[in-house]
Design an enzyme around this catalytic site. Structure first.
Site, PDB file in Angstrom:
ATOM      1  N   ASN A  46      -9.353  -3.250  -4.570  1.00  0.00           N
ATOM      2  CA  ASN A  46      -8.219  -3.813  -3.836  1.00  0.00           C
ATOM      3  C   ASN A  46      -8.416  -3.491  -2.358  1.00  0.00           C
ATOM      4  OD1 ASN A  46      -5.739  -4.463  -2.735  1.00  0.00           O
ATOM      5  ND2 ASN A  46      -4.614  -2.793  -3.731  1.00  0.00           N
ATOM      6  N   TRP A  47      -8.797  -4.514  -1.609  1.00  0.00           N
ATOM      7  CA  TRP A  47      -9.115  -4.266  -0.194  1.00  0.00           C
ATOM      8  C   TRP A  47      -7.878  -4.158   0.693  1.00  0.00           C
ATOM      9  CZ3 TRP A  47     -13.923  -7.876   1.052  1.00  0.00           C
ATOM     10  CH2 TRP A  47     -15.050  -7.342   0.417  1.00  0.00           C
ATOM     11  N   LYS A  48      -6.708  -4.483   0.158  1.00  0.00           N
ATOM     12  CA  LYS A  48      -5.466  -4.428   0.959  1.00  0.00           C
ATOM     13  C   LYS A  48      -5.653  -5.247   2.245  1.00  0.00           C
ATOM     14  CE  LYS A  48      -4.587  -0.111  -1.347  1.00  0.00           C
ATOM     15  NZ  LYS A  48      -3.968   1.196  -1.373  1.00  0.00           N
TER      16      LYS A  48
ATOM     17  N   HIS B 178       1.869  -4.259  -6.981  1.00  0.00           N
ATOM     18  CA  HIS B 178       1.286  -3.058  -6.379  1.00  0.00           C
ATOM     19  C   HIS B 178       2.402  -2.224  -5.739  1.00  0.00           C
ATOM     20  CE1 HIS B 178      -0.996  -0.446  -3.747  1.00  0.00           C
ATOM     21  NE2 HIS B 178      -2.005  -0.659  -4.564  1.00  0.00           N
TER      22      HIS B 178
ATOM     23  N   GLU C 265       2.592  -0.741  -3.039  1.00  0.00           N
ATOM     24  CA  GLU C 265       2.857  -1.038  -1.620  1.00  0.00           C
ATOM     25  C   GLU C 265       3.755  -2.268  -1.495  1.00  0.00           C
ATOM     26  OE1 GLU C 265      -1.239  -0.951  -0.377  1.00  0.00           O
ATOM     27  OE2 GLU C 265      -1.251   1.201  -0.733  1.00  0.00           O
TER      28      GLU C 265
ATOM     29  N   GLU D 123      -0.850   3.404 -11.630  1.00  0.00           N
ATOM     30  CA  GLU D 123      -1.172   3.948 -10.315  1.00  0.00           C
ATOM     31  C   GLU D 123      -0.042   4.862  -9.851  1.00  0.00           C
ATOM     32  OE1 GLU D 123      -4.130   1.384  -8.047  1.00  0.00           O
ATOM     33  OE2 GLU D 123      -2.188   0.505  -7.678  1.00  0.00           O
TER      34      GLU D 123
ATOM     35  N   GLY E 285      -4.084   6.485  -1.905  1.00  0.00           N
ATOM     36  CA  GLY E 285      -4.461   6.681  -0.507  1.00  0.00           C
ATOM     37  C   GLY E 285      -4.219   8.086   0.019  1.00  0.00           C
TER      38      GLY E 285
ATOM     39  N   SER F 287      -6.733   7.106  -5.490  1.00  0.00           N
ATOM     40  CA  SER F 287      -7.805   7.950  -4.951  1.00  0.00           C
ATOM     41  C   SER F 287      -9.006   8.103  -5.889  1.00  0.00           C
ATOM     42  CB  SER F 287      -7.250   9.330  -4.546  1.00  0.00           C
ATOM     43  OG  SER F 287      -6.279   9.180  -3.523  1.00  0.00           O
TER      44      SER F 287
ATOM     45  N   GLY G  14      -8.730   1.412  -4.034  1.00  0.00           N
ATOM     46  CA  GLY G  14      -8.464   0.948  -2.672  1.00  0.00           C
ATOM     47  C   GLY G  14      -9.557   1.422  -1.729  1.00  0.00           C
ATOM     48  N   GLY G  15      -9.338   2.580  -1.113  1.00  0.00           N
ATOM     49  CA  GLY G  15     -10.227   3.108  -0.075  1.00  0.00           C
ATOM     50  C   GLY G  15     -11.706   3.074  -0.432  1.00  0.00           C
TER      51      GLY G  15
HETATM   52  P1  PGA Z   1      -6.680   4.212  -3.225  1.00  0.00           P
HETATM   53  O1  PGA Z   1      -5.765   2.932  -3.551  1.00  0.00           O
HETATM   54  O2  PGA Z   1      -7.889   4.102  -4.103  1.00  0.00           O
HETATM   55  O3  PGA Z   1      -7.027   4.079  -1.760  1.00  0.00           O
HETATM   56  O4  PGA Z   1      -5.864   5.413  -3.518  1.00  0.00           O
HETATM   57  C1  PGA Z   1      -5.591   2.505  -4.870  1.00  0.00           C
HETATM   58  C2  PGA Z   1      -4.705   1.283  -4.899  1.00  0.00           C
HETATM   59  O5  PGA Z   1      -3.793   1.188  -4.078  1.00  0.00           O
HETATM   60  O6  PGA Z   1      -4.904   0.378  -5.736  1.00  0.00           O
END
Ligand code: PGA
Length: 268
Positions: A16-18, A104, A106, A181, A187, A227, A248-249
């Site tokens: 997930n590149w956000k 998600h 966010e 999640e 993050g 993470s 994500g990251g």
């Molecule tokens: P993260 O994000 O790996 O940067 O913690 C995961 C996500 O939001 O899907």
């Protein structure tokens, strides 16, 4: 922790590149990833990437003929109309997209997403034949208050309220994928321990079993997110109820994403 039934659903690594990466970044990433992953051929491992809307067509072009799937990070439940800033499932299909994320944390935290809107988005996308990753997970405060199980149950019920209709009818198709999640792990560098993650995943599997039956429990992949990094993914993937990772990251650099996909091959 592994047994012969482990990973009967395969392993999915979803990036997930956000709100990151230009079109050029997207092309460079995929060129490098496809070149360096060419020896990784186990068909039980899938790699899917969710770039921003503006990079979707570049990503599709770059992955043509490969097994990497490209998805959108969100989609609206209506076909069309006065919904400024939103994109419909048909619009995504029009450019060749058949995968999407919904719910998600966010989106829930910053954009007013509720269990109800998550359900509506998921249902529309599934009706349009998309593969949908639906995210759930508790906040730090909810975990500290001992509410983790109740939150997971509530979010699952919100997304799949009726065992006879809506999202539930897609549970045995393998097209609905859940992602656990924990919000406190996203993050933050704080990963759930394999034991914490496995406990939540086992609960999700049990809920699927009791509410929808063995077919749903067996066929619905449940990813862990929060993470996930090349140095902690092996232990997480060894858990019997963890069918992959939503990352994500560590999905932003081709070398890191490659290491995650390699880990999935090693665990199988
Ligand atoms: P993260 O994000 O790996 O940067 O913690 C995961 C996500 O939001 O899907």
């Amino acid at each position: 922790m592994t047994d012969s039934k482990t990973h009967s659903r395969g392993i999915l690594i979803a990036g997930n590149w956000k709100m990151n990466h230009s079109r050029a970044d997207t092309q460079n990433f995929l060129k490098q990833y496809l070149k360096e992953s060419s020896a990784l051929k186990n068909p039980k491992v899938s790699a899917w990437i969710y770039p921003s809307f503006t990079s979707l067509t570049s990503a599709l072009e770059a992955t043509q003929g490969s097994s990497v799937k490209i998805g959108a990070q969100n989609a609206h439940w209506e076909e069309k109309g006065a919904f400024t800033g939103e994109i419909s499932a048909s619009m995504l299909k029009d450019i060749g997209i058949h995968h999407a994320l919904v719910g998600h944390s966010e989106r829930r935290q910053f954009f007013g997403e509720t269990d109800e809107t998550v359900r509506k988005r998921a249902e529309t996308l599934l009706r349009h034949d998309f593969h949908v990753i639906l995210c759930i997970g508790e906040t730090q405060a909810q975990r500290e208050a001992g509410e983790t199980h109740a939150v997971i149950q509530r979010q699952l019920k919100g997304a799949i309220p009726d065992p006879q209709s809506g999202v539930a009818t897609f549970l045995t198709t393998g097209k609905l994928i859940l992602a656990y999640e924990p919000v406190w792990a996203i993050g933050t560098g704080l990963t759930a321990t394999p034991a914490q993650a496995e406990e939540a995943h086992a609960l999700i599997r049990k809920e699927l079993l009791t509410r929808f039956g063995a077919g749903a429990a067996d066929r619905t992949p449940v990813l862990y997110g929060g993470s996930v990094k090349p140095d902690n993914i092996h232990e997480l993937l060894k858990c019997p109820n963890i069918d992959g990772a939503l990352v994500g990251g560590a999905s932003l650099k081709a070398t890191d994403f490659l290491a995650l996909v390699k880990a999935a091959h090693e665990v199988l």
